[in-house]
Scaffold this active site. Structure first.
Site, PDB file in Angstrom:
ATOM      1  N   ARG A  71       0.837  -1.200   0.000  1.00 53.44           N
ATOM      2  CA  ARG A  71       0.000   0.000   0.000  1.00 53.44           C
ATOM      3  C   ARG A  71       0.874   1.252   0.000  1.00 53.44           C
ATOM      4  O   ARG A  71       1.954   1.265   0.577  1.00 53.44           O
ATOM      5  CB  ARG A  71      -0.900   0.006   1.238  1.00 53.44           C
ATOM      6  CG  ARG A  71      -2.039  -1.000   1.156  1.00 53.44           C
ATOM      7  CD  ARG A  71      -2.966  -0.898   2.343  1.00 53.44           C
ATOM      8  NE  ARG A  71      -2.344  -1.354   3.570  1.00 53.44           N
ATOM      9  CZ  ARG A  71      -1.813  -0.573   4.485  1.00 53.44           C
ATOM     10  NH1 ARG A  71      -1.844   0.735   4.354  1.00 53.44           N
ATOM     11  NH2 ARG A  71      -1.260  -1.078   5.563  1.00 53.44           N
ATOM     12  N   TYR A  95      -1.527  -3.265  -6.912  1.00 51.08           N
ATOM     13  CA  TYR A  95      -1.243  -4.153  -5.780  1.00 51.08           C
ATOM     14  C   TYR A  95      -2.260  -4.044  -4.647  1.00 51.08           C
ATOM     15  O   TYR A  95      -2.625  -2.950  -4.217  1.00 51.08           O
ATOM     16  CB  TYR A  95       0.145  -3.834  -5.202  1.00 51.08           C
ATOM     17  CG  TYR A  95       0.765  -5.031  -4.485  1.00 51.08           C
ATOM     18  CD1 TYR A  95       1.530  -5.964  -5.194  1.00 51.08           C
ATOM     19  CD2 TYR A  95       0.556  -5.262  -3.133  1.00 51.08           C
ATOM     20  CE1 TYR A  95       2.081  -7.068  -4.563  1.00 51.08           C
ATOM     21  CE2 TYR A  95       1.108  -6.372  -2.490  1.00 51.08           C
ATOM     22  CZ  TYR A  95       1.868  -7.270  -3.214  1.00 51.08           C
ATOM     23  OH  TYR A  95       2.421  -8.368  -2.594  1.00 51.08           O
ATOM     24  N   GLY A 114      -4.356  -3.638  -1.437  1.00 52.59           N
ATOM     25  CA  GLY A 114      -5.315  -2.636  -0.986  1.00 52.59           C
ATOM     26  C   GLY A 114      -5.374  -1.390  -1.856  1.00 52.59           C
ATOM     27  O   GLY A 114      -6.317  -0.612  -1.772  1.00 52.59           O
ATOM     28  N   LYS A 121      -9.529  -2.101   1.674  1.00 50.68           N
ATOM     29  CA  LYS A 121      -9.234  -0.972   2.563  1.00 50.68           C
ATOM     30  C   LYS A 121     -10.046   0.268   2.181  1.00 50.68           C
ATOM     31  O   LYS A 121     -10.531   0.988   3.044  1.00 50.68           O
ATOM     32  CB  LYS A 121      -7.743  -0.655   2.522  1.00 50.68           C
ATOM     33  CG  LYS A 121      -6.852  -1.842   2.828  1.00 50.68           C
ATOM     34  CD  LYS A 121      -7.104  -2.393   4.189  1.00 50.68           C
ATOM     35  CE  LYS A 121      -6.130  -3.509   4.510  1.00 50.68           C
ATOM     36  NZ  LYS A 121      -6.374  -4.060   5.842  1.00 50.68           N
ATOM     37  N   HIS A 180     -10.734  -2.524  11.503  1.00 54.43           N
ATOM     38  CA  HIS A 180      -9.631  -3.358  11.008  1.00 54.43           C
ATOM     39  C   HIS A 180      -9.442  -4.522  11.991  1.00 54.43           C
ATOM     40  O   HIS A 180      -8.488  -4.536  12.766  1.00 54.43           O
ATOM     41  CB  HIS A 180      -8.372  -2.479  10.929  1.00 54.43           C
ATOM     42  CG  HIS A 180      -7.243  -3.069  10.161  1.00 54.43           C
ATOM     43  ND1 HIS A 180      -5.940  -2.651  10.331  1.00 54.43           N
ATOM     44  CD2 HIS A 180      -7.199  -4.022   9.195  1.00 54.43           C
ATOM     45  CE1 HIS A 180      -5.149  -3.326   9.516  1.00 54.43           C
ATOM     46  NE2 HIS A 180      -5.886  -4.159   8.824  1.00 54.43           N
ATOM     47  N   SER A 207      -1.446  -3.814  10.480  1.00 50.97           N
ATOM     48  CA  SER A 207      -1.107  -4.696   9.365  1.00 50.97           C
ATOM     49  C   SER A 207       0.119  -5.546   9.700  1.00 50.97           C
ATOM     50  O   SER A 207       1.081  -5.044  10.286  1.00 50.97           O
ATOM     51  CB  SER A 207      -0.790  -3.862   8.125  1.00 50.97           C
ATOM     52  OG  SER A 207      -1.852  -2.991   7.863  1.00 50.97           O
ATOM     53  N   ALA A 208       0.054  -6.811   9.300  1.00 55.18           N
ATOM     54  CA  ALA A 208       1.177  -7.737   9.464  1.00 55.18           C
ATOM     55  C   ALA A 208       1.595  -7.923  10.926  1.00 55.18           C
ATOM     56  O   ALA A 208       2.769  -8.064  11.236  1.00 55.18           O
ATOM     57  CB  ALA A 208       2.367  -7.303   8.596  1.00 55.18           C
ATOM     58  N   CYS A 209       0.627  -7.909  11.854  1.00 56.64           N
ATOM     59  CA  CYS A 209       0.907  -8.167  13.273  1.00 56.64           C
ATOM     60  C   CYS A 209       0.240  -9.451  13.753  1.00 56.64           C
ATOM     61  O   CYS A 209       0.066  -9.651  14.951  1.00 56.64           O
ATOM     62  CB  CYS A 209       0.445  -6.998  14.134  1.00 56.64           C
ATOM     63  SG  CYS A 209       1.523  -5.587  14.040  1.00 56.64           S
ATOM     64  N   LYS A 236      -2.955 -10.912  12.668  1.00 56.03           N
ATOM     65  CA  LYS A 236      -4.410 -11.115  12.724  1.00 56.03           C
ATOM     66  C   LYS A 236      -4.778 -12.455  12.092  1.00 56.03           C
ATOM     67  O   LYS A 236      -5.593 -13.191  12.622  1.00 56.03           O
ATOM     68  CB  LYS A 236      -5.154  -9.984  11.987  1.00 56.03           C
ATOM     69  CG  LYS A 236      -5.257  -8.702  12.800  1.00 56.03           C
ATOM     70  CD  LYS A 236      -6.347  -7.757  12.304  1.00 56.03           C
ATOM     71  CE  LYS A 236      -6.099  -7.251  10.911  1.00 56.03           C
ATOM     72  NZ  LYS A 236      -4.859  -6.480  10.765  1.00 56.03           N
ATOM     73  N   ASP A 277      -9.380  -9.834   8.730  1.00 54.17           N
ATOM     74  CA  ASP A 277      -8.874  -8.475   8.499  1.00 54.17           C
ATOM     75  C   ASP A 277      -9.883  -7.367   8.812  1.00 54.17           C
ATOM     76  O   ASP A 277      -9.489  -6.323   9.299  1.00 54.17           O
ATOM     77  CB  ASP A 277      -8.420  -8.348   7.037  1.00 54.17           C
ATOM     78  CG  ASP A 277      -7.527  -7.136   6.790  1.00 54.17           C
ATOM     79  OD1 ASP A 277      -6.654  -6.869   7.635  1.00 54.17           O
ATOM     80  OD2 ASP A 277      -7.701  -6.451   5.773  1.00 54.17           O
ATOM     81  N   ASN A 326       6.402  -8.437   1.746  1.00 51.53           N
ATOM     82  CA  ASN A 326       4.944  -8.239   1.702  1.00 51.53           C
ATOM     83  C   ASN A 326       4.325  -9.094   0.581  1.00 51.53           C
ATOM     84  O   ASN A 326       3.320  -8.725  -0.008  1.00 51.53           O
ATOM     85  CB  ASN A 326       4.607  -6.755   1.497  1.00 51.53           C
ATOM     86  CG  ASN A 326       3.135  -6.452   1.724  1.00 51.53           C
ATOM     87  OD1 ASN A 326       2.508  -6.997   2.633  1.00 51.53           O
ATOM     88  ND2 ASN A 326       2.557  -5.595   0.884  1.00 51.53           N
ATOM     89  N   ARG A 374       2.171 -12.110  -0.920  1.00 48.54           N
ATOM     90  CA  ARG A 374       0.839 -12.431  -0.409  1.00 48.54           C
ATOM     91  C   ARG A 374       0.251 -13.681  -1.049  1.00 48.54           C
ATOM     92  O   ARG A 374       0.638 -14.073  -2.150  1.00 48.54           O
ATOM     93  CB  ARG A 374      -0.115 -11.266  -0.733  1.00 48.54           C
ATOM     94  CG  ARG A 374       0.272  -9.942  -0.114  1.00 48.54           C
ATOM     95  CD  ARG A 374      -0.192  -9.841   1.310  1.00 48.54           C
ATOM     96  NE  ARG A 374       0.115  -8.557   1.925  1.00 48.54           N
ATOM     97  CZ  ARG A 374      -0.593  -8.019   2.906  1.00 48.54           C
ATOM     98  NH1 ARG A 374      -1.641  -8.640   3.395  1.00 48.54           N
ATOM     99  NH2 ARG A 374      -0.252  -6.871   3.440  1.00 48.54           N
ATOM    100  N   ARG A 425       2.697  -4.869  17.943  1.00 45.47           N
ATOM    101  CA  ARG A 425       4.026  -5.405  18.284  1.00 45.47           C
ATOM    102  C   ARG A 425       4.691  -4.420  19.222  1.00 45.47           C
ATOM    103  O   ARG A 425       5.129  -3.357  18.795  1.00 45.47           O
ATOM    104  CB  ARG A 425       4.908  -5.486  17.036  1.00 45.47           C
ATOM    105  CG  ARG A 425       4.554  -6.565  16.091  1.00 45.47           C
ATOM    106  CD  ARG A 425       5.429  -6.473  14.843  1.00 45.47           C
ATOM    107  NE  ARG A 425       4.868  -7.340  13.840  1.00 45.47           N
ATOM    108  CZ  ARG A 425       5.226  -8.610  13.663  1.00 45.47           C
ATOM    109  NH1 ARG A 425       6.211  -9.126  14.383  1.00 45.47           N
ATOM    110  NH2 ARG A 425       4.642  -9.341  12.763  1.00 45.47           N
ATOM    111  N   ASN A 437      -1.625 -18.466  22.737  1.00 38.23           N
ATOM    112  CA  ASN A 437      -2.524 -17.326  22.956  1.00 38.23           C
ATOM    113  C   ASN A 437      -3.908 -17.791  23.411  1.00 38.23           C
ATOM    114  O   ASN A 437      -4.696 -17.000  23.927  1.00 38.23           O
ATOM    115  CB  ASN A 437      -2.626 -16.460  21.692  1.00 38.23           C
ATOM    116  CG  ASN A 437      -1.290 -15.794  21.377  1.00 38.23           C
ATOM    117  OD1 ASN A 437      -0.463 -15.618  22.269  1.00 38.23           O
ATOM    118  ND2 ASN A 437      -1.068 -15.449  20.119  1.00 38.23           N
TER     119      ASN A 437
END
Ligand code: OXD
Ligand code: MN
Length: 656
Positions: free
Chosen positions: A74, A216, A218, A225, A245, A267-269, A271, A292, A408, A410, A447, A548
């Site tokens: 993005r 690409y 989003g 998004k 989100h 993003s990228a944590c 989910k 997401d 990134n 996907r 994070r 978790n």
């Protein structure tokens, strides 16, 4: 110019006709949404060298695409919220006057689809017919976008039929911005190469989305998004619901009680990992509804009912492994589009039609082709790494900053492939009715290597809103940025996705309680952090992933009133004894270390004083920008709500 096809819905016709005249495509195709059409487009792209067909035995229905190097994530710097007034976009968004922006972009769109086909994609965000669902029409000259939208949303005839003659929808226009001259051969990934030629533009008052220059994720799959977060958040504010989100999951306890949880992480944590997690705790079952985005609407009973507006997963590939997320790997076994991962080869460099990425948990192939289309080899010293030259070691490749799959990269996988999909919840059905699922708990997270405890329960809805507003995380590769690794404030994990002023967004969250028919039925709110690191050695202090489930269980115990909490200045923390440590088995680093657990359940008073100060600074920053940009509207400038300032002061005072 092509002839505009007939449409029963006059607004659809007007949208297609307008852009046909501006973009002048050679052809217009209305997407039907059939499997055959999907396959035909993929095969057409294979012929044109834009897709690589993977081995159909190993990966049926799967293809690989490689993007242009300028078009890998993005582009937040080129993302605009064009409300009439700048103050309405607020301090966190890039703003331009809508008329000026439309004029500027129209110049770009002029003739931009020459030599290309314009596809008309009718799509639904949510199950067709569900009361929470919304609809869109995306026009695009990218067949890549068509087949990805087909996975990520419900597309085609069913949507058009639902729209009928006068059904409403969000009109979207997308172009890769690369017209073809007569006879000019297309490239593998057409796009506007210069970043300043890319535009991701939302017009919240018109409810329109205009995207130009990028193909690409989003930036181009406009249901995600642009619509489901930016435009929908604005609609949600006006209509009294929430577009967030957030993943959605269903948790079933050993006594068969069901809970629904949403979680907002940047993003990228992780989910997707949490949404599909395999609980370590025996007897607990977790199912996925979404990974997401969640749309939540209050019911008459005051509960928030949620749907996942999407139809697939656009997951980050590197790090997705048999260990971290076996269900995601299984989700991309078939009918999946991979972008910017490695193509496997045999020892002679001949493609073998499978894919690979870093930290996939399987040996690297002996040879491969990396995301840039260059050959790569298994590292001389390690089986699980690839390097850009034969005989090179993983360490040498790392020093060069080499990765074989883009960070990134996907997979676009249909949600129905997920082995643990909660089918009813995914279809928006609860108790046999299409209401969405009632949410019991909302999690925020990010994070955070220091200070933030493993889990912290808000003492009230306002406290929960404060927690969300204070969320922050290390910047990841999901966005093109020079700040990767630094902590940035990312309120509610929505920083890149607010469709309007962040202060109004906070106020809207507060309003959800004020206007609720039964505030005591709102979900409980928690802040979680799986990413604490040891001060001396930088090791992770919590194993994360399946462990978790221990935290989720504590949350369920709190919901049921089964356990007391340690009521601290920052919120309610678990007592060590209340985190279930049964089934604590795994490899080193992937078991819970009781001493570490004790530490991450303790308030780090000094760290928190700093934390509170920096949250205060972020509020000041929002307020300052609101007045600086708009001296004329200073009086009316929207501010961080007083209730959140009060909460900040209250916590600061309690910390001493
Ligand atoms: C995503 C993102 O792709 O948040 O989901 O960047
Ligand atoms: Mn996301």
């Amino acid at each position: 110019m092509a002839k505009t096809p007939k449409f029963a819905n006059a607004k659809v016709f007007a949208w297609v006709d307008k852009w046909n005249k501006v973009c002048t495509p050679d052809k217009i195709v209305v997407v039907k949404g059939t499997k055959k059409e999907h396959t035909d487009i993929c095969e057409m792209m294979v012929k044109k060298g834009q897709f690589i067909k993977l081995d159909q035995k190993k990966r049926p229905g799967c293809y690989l695409a490689r993007s242009h190097e300028s078009d890998v994530a993005r582009v937040e710097g080129r993302t605009f919220i064009c409300s009439k007034k700048e103050i309405d976009a607020g301090p966190t968004n890039h703003w331009k006057d809508p008329e000026a922006m439309k004029k500027e972009m129209l110049k770009k769109y002029k003739g931009c689809m020459k030599g290309r086909t314009m596809y008309v994609i009718p799509f639904a965000m949510g199950p067709v017919g569900n009361p929470i669902t919304q609809y869109g029409i995306e026009l695009t000259d990218s067949p890549y976008v068509v087949v990805n939208m087909d996975i990520m949303t419900r597309t085609g005839d069913a949507v058009m039929k639902h729209l009928g003659k006068d059904g409403n929808f969000i009109p979207c226009i997308h172009s890769v911005g690369a017209p073809l001259k007569k006879g000019q051969k297309d490239v593998a990934w057409p796009c506007a190469k210069k970043i300043e030629d890319k535009y991701i533009t939302q017009f919240p008052e018109d409810g329109e989305i205009w995207s130009f220059g990028s193909g690409y994720g989003g930036n181009a799959l406009l249901g995600k998004k642009c619509f489901a977060l930016r435009i929908a958040s604005k609609l949600a504010k006006e209509q009294g619901w929430m577009a967030e989100h957030m993943l959605i999951l269903t948790l079933t306890s050993p006594s068969k009680k069901q809970y629904h949880v949403t979680a907002a992480f940047p993003s990228a944590c992780g989910k997707t990992n949490l949404a599909m997690m395999l609980p370590k705790l025996k007897g607990w079952k977790l199912q996925t509804i979404g990974d997401d985005i969640a749309w939540l609407k209050p019911g008459d009973d005051g509960r928030l009912y949620a749907i996942n507006p999407e139809n697939g997963f656009f997951g980050v590939a590197p790090g997705t492994s048999k260990f971290s997320n076996p269900n995601a790997l299984l989700s991309c076994k078939k009918d999946t589009i991979f972008t910017n991962v490695v193509l496997t080869c045999d020892k002679d460099g001949k493609p073998t039609g499978d894919i690979w990425w870093e930290d996939m948990g399987v040996d690297a192939p002996v040879r491969g082709i990396d995301w840039k289309g260059n050959p790569c080899w298994r590292a001389a010293d390690r089986k699980d790494k690839m390097v850009p030259a034969e005989g090179m070691t993983a360490k040498e490749a790392k020093e060069k900053g080499y990765v074989a799959a883009h960070k990134n990269s996907r997979f676009t996988a249909p949600a129905v492939n997920c082995p643990v999909l909660d089918k009813d919840g995914f279809n928006g059905v609860y108790n046999k009715k299409p209401t969405g699922v009632p949410i019991d708990a909302i999690l925020f997270g990010g994070r955070r290597p220091s200070t933030i405890p493993l889990v912290n329960e808000a003492k009230s809805w306002t406290h929960g809103v404060f927690m969300g507003s204070a969320a922050g995380s290390e910047v990841t590769a999901a966005v093109i940025s020079d700040q990767i690794g630094q902590v940035r404030r990312d309120p509610m994990a929505m920083l890149p996705f607010f469709g309007y002023n962040v202060a109004d967004y906070f106020q809207h969250w507060l309003e959800m309680e004020r206007t609720s028919p039964n505030p005591s039925n709102l979900p409980k709110i928690y802040f979680v952090n799986w990413f604490r690191k040891g001060k001396e050695d930088g090791r992770f202090m919590w194993p994360g992933f399946g462990d978790n489930s221990r935290v989720l269980k504590w949350i369920c115990d709190r919901i049921e009133g089964k356990v007391k909490a340690n009521e601290t200045a920052i919120g309610n923390l678990p007592f060590f004894k209340d985190i279930d440590l049964s089934d604590n088995v795994g490899e080193k680093g992937f078991t819970v270390v009781p001493e570490d657990l004790k530490e991450i359940l303790t308030v780090d008073v000094e760290g928190w004083k700093k934390e509170i100060a920096t949250v205060g600074q972020s509020y000041d920053e929002y307020d300052k920008k609101a007045s600086k940009d708009n001296p004329a509207v200073l009086e009316n400038a929207r501010r961080v709500p007083a209730a959140l300032r009060a909460k900040l002061a209250e916590i600061a005072a309690a910390l001493g």
